[in-house]
Design a protein around this motif. Structure first.
Motif, mmCIF file in Angstrom:
data_model
loop_
_atom_site.group_PDB
_atom_site.id
_atom_site.type_symbol
_atom_site.label_atom_id
_atom_site.label_comp_id
_atom_site.label_asym_id
_atom_site.label_seq_id
_atom_site.Cartn_x
_atom_site.Cartn_y
_atom_site.Cartn_z
ATOM 1 N N SER A 134 41.642 39.913 50.102
ATOM 2 C CA SER A 134 42.054 38.622 49.560
ATOM 3 C C SER A 134 42.253 38.745 48.053
ATOM 4 C CB SER A 134 40.979 37.559 49.819
ATOM 5 O OG SER A 134 40.717 37.426 51.192
ATOM 6 N N ALA A 135 43.084 37.845 47.541
ATOM 7 C CA ALA A 135 43.238 37.808 46.089
ATOM 8 C C ALA A 135 41.901 37.408 45.469
ATOM 9 C CB ALA A 135 44.310 36.800 45.712
ATOM 10 N N LYS A 136 41.528 38.104 44.397
ATOM 11 C CA LYS A 136 40.252 37.858 43.743
ATOM 12 C C LYS A 136 40.411 36.767 42.684
ATOM 13 C CE LYS A 136 37.774 41.452 42.876
ATOM 14 N NZ LYS A 136 37.257 42.714 42.271
ATOM 15 N N ILE A 137 39.571 35.751 42.753
ATOM 16 C CA ILE A 137 39.634 34.669 41.765
ATOM 17 C C ILE A 137 39.444 35.257 40.359
ATOM 18 C CG2 ILE A 137 38.495 32.585 40.910
ATOM 19 C CD1 ILE A 137 40.144 32.135 43.381
ATOM 20 N N GLY A 138 40.399 34.931 39.488
ATOM 21 C CA GLY A 138 40.354 35.439 38.114
ATOM 22 C C GLY A 138 41.172 36.694 37.896
ATOM 23 N N ASP A 139 41.544 37.386 39.002
ATOM 24 C CA ASP A 139 42.348 38.605 38.886
ATOM 25 C C ASP A 139 43.830 38.216 38.841
ATOM 26 O OD1 ASP A 139 43.338 41.195 38.920
ATOM 27 O OD2 ASP A 139 43.039 41.440 41.096
ATOM 28 N N VAL A 140 44.259 37.689 37.710
ATOM 29 C CA VAL A 140 45.600 37.125 37.590
ATOM 30 C C VAL A 140 46.676 38.206 37.605
ATOM 31 C CG1 VAL A 140 47.082 35.589 36.211
ATOM 32 C CG2 VAL A 140 44.596 35.242 36.239
ATOM 33 N N ASP A 141 46.385 39.379 37.033
ATOM 34 C CA ASP A 141 47.405 40.439 37.002
ATOM 35 C C ASP A 141 47.409 41.266 38.284
ATOM 36 O OD1 ASP A 141 45.166 42.025 36.739
ATOM 37 O OD2 ASP A 141 45.579 42.646 34.672
ATOM 38 N N GLY A 142 46.462 40.995 39.220
ATOM 39 C CA GLY A 142 46.480 41.630 40.535
ATOM 40 C C GLY A 142 46.116 43.097 40.563
ATOM 41 N N ASP A 143 45.338 43.565 39.574
ATOM 42 C CA ASP A 143 44.965 44.981 39.567
ATOM 43 C C ASP A 143 43.644 45.257 40.277
ATOM 44 O OD1 ASP A 143 43.123 43.952 37.818
ATOM 45 O OD2 ASP A 143 43.568 45.342 36.171
ATOM 46 N N GLY A 144 43.063 44.222 40.893
ATOM 47 C CA GLY A 144 41.823 44.401 41.637
ATOM 48 C C GLY A 144 40.566 44.199 40.826
ATOM 49 N N GLU A 145 40.706 43.987 39.522
ATOM 50 C CA GLU A 145 39.555 43.777 38.659
ATOM 51 C C GLU A 145 39.776 42.541 37.800
ATOM 52 O OE1 GLU A 145 36.819 45.566 38.716
ATOM 53 O OE2 GLU A 145 37.555 47.069 40.129
ATOM 54 N N VAL A 146 38.686 41.861 37.455
ATOM 55 C CA VAL A 146 38.762 40.742 36.529
ATOM 56 C C VAL A 146 38.381 41.256 35.144
ATOM 57 C CG1 VAL A 146 37.910 38.439 35.965
ATOM 58 C CG2 VAL A 146 38.172 39.108 38.354
ATOM 59 N N THR A 147 39.364 41.247 34.234
ATOM 60 C CA THR A 147 39.170 41.800 32.889
ATOM 61 C C THR A 147 39.652 40.809 31.842
ATOM 62 O OG1 THR A 147 41.347 42.836 32.737
ATOM 63 C CG2 THR A 147 39.602 44.104 33.847
ATOM 64 N N VAL A 148 39.491 41.184 30.577
ATOM 65 C CA VAL A 148 39.952 40.352 29.475
ATOM 66 C C VAL A 148 41.468 40.182 29.502
ATOM 67 C CG1 VAL A 148 40.205 42.255 27.825
ATOM 68 C CG2 VAL A 148 39.673 39.940 26.989
ATOM 69 N N MET A 149 42.181 41.145 30.131
ATOM 70 C CA MET A 149 43.626 41.033 30.250
ATOM 71 C C MET A 149 44.022 39.822 31.087
ATOM 72 S SD MET A 149 44.745 43.403 28.358
ATOM 73 C CE MET A 149 46.478 43.304 28.798
ATOM 74 N N ASP A 150 43.198 39.489 32.087
ATOM 75 C CA ASP A 150 43.481 38.311 32.912
ATOM 76 C C ASP A 150 43.315 37.025 32.102
ATOM 77 O OD1 ASP A 150 43.905 39.668 35.512
ATOM 78 O OD2 ASP A 150 41.827 40.271 35.231
ATOM 79 N N ALA A 151 42.282 36.970 31.259
ATOM 80 C CA ALA A 151 42.086 35.801 30.405
ATOM 81 C C ALA A 151 43.250 35.649 29.423
ATOM 82 C CB ALA A 151 40.767 35.924 29.655
ATOM 83 N N THR A 152 43.711 36.768 28.888
ATOM 84 C CA THR A 152 44.843 36.744 27.952
ATOM 85 C C THR A 152 46.100 36.240 28.635
ATOM 86 O OG1 THR A 152 43.892 38.585 26.713
ATOM 87 C CG2 THR A 152 46.244 38.145 26.398
#
Length: 662
Positions: A600-618
């Motif tokens: 499933s898509a991970k909440i907060g993983d906006v760029d879809g790389d499988g991890e929630v990072t500062v890049m997603d917040a940006t």
């Protein structure tokens, strides 16, 4: 089961004298003549907290007993001590008429002294002209529960003898809750009585306890009502705890919190128990968003729709339980509102529950039905998965609870919860050969093989009246279950197994090693006192297993070529068997579903790389100021707080996820 009443009275008679009830003690640090809140015998007594101003938390030395509570060797004594006691010394009180010397410390009659000891090392004690072997054992449990009343029936009968005569008997009592650090809570018990159906017929009995005020047991949220589970048929003493905590970790609504405890009453050690939040409704209860009056409007009339708590229970009894008989003869007990004949709405509530359950049941029997119109699909999937993981013999038969209430869409529906009663799960029960043949199941005691889809199936048919069976075959539930399994169950079970140290699902779900450390000495005391249970042919063989494992990175399922052996006389081995069976069962389920799993898509993983990072917040921040566009799927995972809008709050939430603040 043979009656234990006579033998129970005999062994407990040794804990009584003709003396009257004692009063609250003065600190043993100030005087060496403490008093106890219950009648004493010619015996030595140990205090849970040396020198404390407490009269309840005392236990006598005692002998090992059999299942009929008959002493096996009256010359060999044990002190079964709670975890609050120092590992090197304990305050002992001498209730004999003459002085007694223990480990070179002389204790005058009616006085107490601090005595040094070595755990599990036997010594000799002479008291009242007799010489006894004495061994000190100390628990590891999270708390100790003391409940005392030497006159529970008003005629001089002590508490447990009176309660065990009849499940309808109840009593008040004084008591103590003692945590591992020695903190004592002497809140009195308003009511204690027997509980359970088949478990009540066992020698080691379960009870319901209601305190006079809210209490916390071993760090649990404060409450008044608890169930004290004996886990009599479970030689690991932990199958219920594993699955209750796992249910909580994966987000099952109303999962009961519980603690390992040692149970004492009127100076007697009754074994290792599990103190559990009782399934009750009310603001401070387990089911805290329903109460017994929610079915009535402000004018006292029955509402058109209202929430309720019910249990599918084949053992419901006329005259004892408030239940309705639904389609296919299924008995559904109404736990809330719990009404008596003559109460306002008695029949209206029964009719309403029958109507709503039948609609749910009929939809569940159709594999392709839109079950979401009748039930919360995710919670039903989790209820099935807990039962499937455990291969629970009672799945869909009894202790199957549903809460009927409004969902997030405002519509009333059934939620699969709370989970309850898994002592016959996780490779424990042998089952019934006739039933298994009828279901078409040959591998019930093994960790392999589907179970819920066969339970109560009619011979040569897919038809079943079992609600968990029907839920397990629903298309919607199956679709949800695969992702729930891999994204919520598997991470928790991998953490339990020690395969990963990173787990954020629950701070009250532990590794199997941590659970063992909490239970090991309590379990050993339980065995040593006489509760080493090998209850007939119903409990299956626990002597060996080829353990299994599943590797999520490669999708590889492996079964060990070497059998692990387990000694059925060892608590450690029986604990390990239960834990190994659960992890091996999880590996088998994963192997069957892995090919169907799409993450499933991970909440907060906006760029879809499988991890929630500062890049997603940006990326979210850029979207807010119109520097980036996001697809519908990206917008879905960017809406972290679920308010339907993408705002700086979502960017902040993502940053908190990155630094482990949420």
């Amino acid at each position: 089961m043979r009656t234990t009443r006579k033998a129970l009275s005999i062994v407990l008679a040794g804990l009584m004298t003709v003396g009257g009830m004692s009063v609250f003690s003065v600190s043993a640090a100030q005087t060496s003549t403490p008093t106890l809140s219950f009648k004493t015998q010619n015996a030595l007594y140990a205090h849970a907290v040396s020198g404390s101003n407490d009269s309840d938390a005392w236990v006598a030395w005692q002998c090992k007993h059999n299942e009929d509570m008959e002493e096996l060797n009256s010359n060999r004594k044990y002190f079964f001590l709670p975890s609050s006691v120092s590992s090197t010394s304990v305050e002992l009180y001498n209730a004999y008429s003459k002085s007694v010397t223990v480990n070179n410390v002389t204790i005058p009659s009616g006085e107490s002294r601090e005595v040094s000891y070595t755990i599990d090392k036997a010594g000799n004690v002479t008291a009242d002209g007799k010489t006894y072997s004495l061994t000190f054992l100390k628990s590891s449990a999270e708390s100790a529960i003391y409940v005392n009343n030497s006159n529970a029936d008003g005629n001089g009968k002590e508490l447990i003898s009176y309660l065990n005569e009849d499940k309808s008997n109840y009593s008040s009592a004084t008591g103590a809750i003692v945590d591992r650090n020695g903190k004592i809570d002497n809140t009195s018990i308003k009511k204690i009585k027997g509980r359970g159906n088949s478990t009540w017929g066992k020698a080691k009995k379960p009870y319901n306890i209601t305190y006079s005020d809210k209490v916390s047991i071993g760090g649990m949220s404060k409450g008044k009502k608890f169930s004290l589970l004996a886990n009599y048929q479970d030689d690991s003493l932990t199958r219920n705890r594993f699955l209750y905590d796992l249910a909580d970790a994966v987000g099952t609504p109303y999962a009961s919190d519980s603690r390992y405890v040692d149970f004492y009453s009127d100076g007697y050690y009754w074994g290792s128990y599990q103190m559990t939040e009782k399934i009750e409704v009310g603001k401070s209860a387990l089911v805290n968003d329903i109460d017994d009056t929610a079915y009535l409007d402000a004018d006292g009339n029955v509402n058109k729709d209202f929430p309720f708590l019910c249990e599918v229970d084949s053992g419901a009894v006329d005259g004892e339980d408030y239940y309705v008989k639904c389609d296919d003869g299924i008995k559904v007990t109404i736990k809330a509102p719990e009404l008596s004949e003559g109460d306002k709405g008695y029949n209206e509530v029964k009719n309403y529950v029958r109507e709503k359950y039948n609609a749910f049941y009929r939809a569940a029997k159709k594999a392709d039905s839109d079950l979401s119109q009748y039930a919360d699909v995710d919670s039903c999937a989790k209820l099935w998965l807990i039962n499937e993981l455990g291969k629970n013999w009672d799945s869909g038969v009894s202790s199957v609870y549903f809460v009927y209430k409004q969902g997030s869409d405002g519509n009333y529906k059934f939620f699969g919860s709370p989970v309850w009663d898994y002592d016959n799960a996780l490779g424990n029960a042998a089952g019934s050969a006739w039933d298994l043949q009828n279901f078409g199941v040959k591998d019930y005691t093994q960790y392999s093989g589907w179970w819920c889809r066969f339970k109560d199936r009619q011979k040569r048919s897919q038809n079943s009246s079992n609600i968990i069976n029907n839920i397990s075959r629903n298309t919607q539930v199956n679709k949800a279950a695969v992702n729930i399994w891999f994204e919520q169950f598997v991470p928790a079970i991998n953490y339990f197994a020690g395969k990963t140290t990173s787990y954020k699902g629950s701070d009250e779900f532990y590794t199997k090693t941590q659970y063992f450390d909490l239970l090991k000495d309590s379990g050993a005391m339980n065995y040593k006192s006489g509760w080493h249970i090998r209850t007939s042919s119903w409990i299956c063989d626990h002597t060996s297993m080829n353990k299994a494992d599943f590797d999520m990175t490669t999708g590889t399922y492996t079964v060990s070529n070497t059998k692990t052996s387990y000694n059925q006389g060892s608590f450690t081995d029986m604990y390990n068997y239960a834990a190994d069976w659960m992890t091996s069962r999880a590996a088998w389920i994963s192997s069957k579903w892995f090919s169907e799993y799409t993450p499933s898509a991970k909440i907060g993983d906006v760029d879809g790389d499988g991890e929630v990072t500062v890049m997603d917040a940006t990326l979210v921040q850029k979207y807010i100021v119109s520097l980036e566009t996001l697809t519908d799927s990206q917008l879905n995972v960017a809406d972290v707080n679920g308010d339907g809008e993408i705002s700086v709050i979502d960017a902040t939430q993502i940053q908190k996820i990155v630094v482990n603040l949420v």
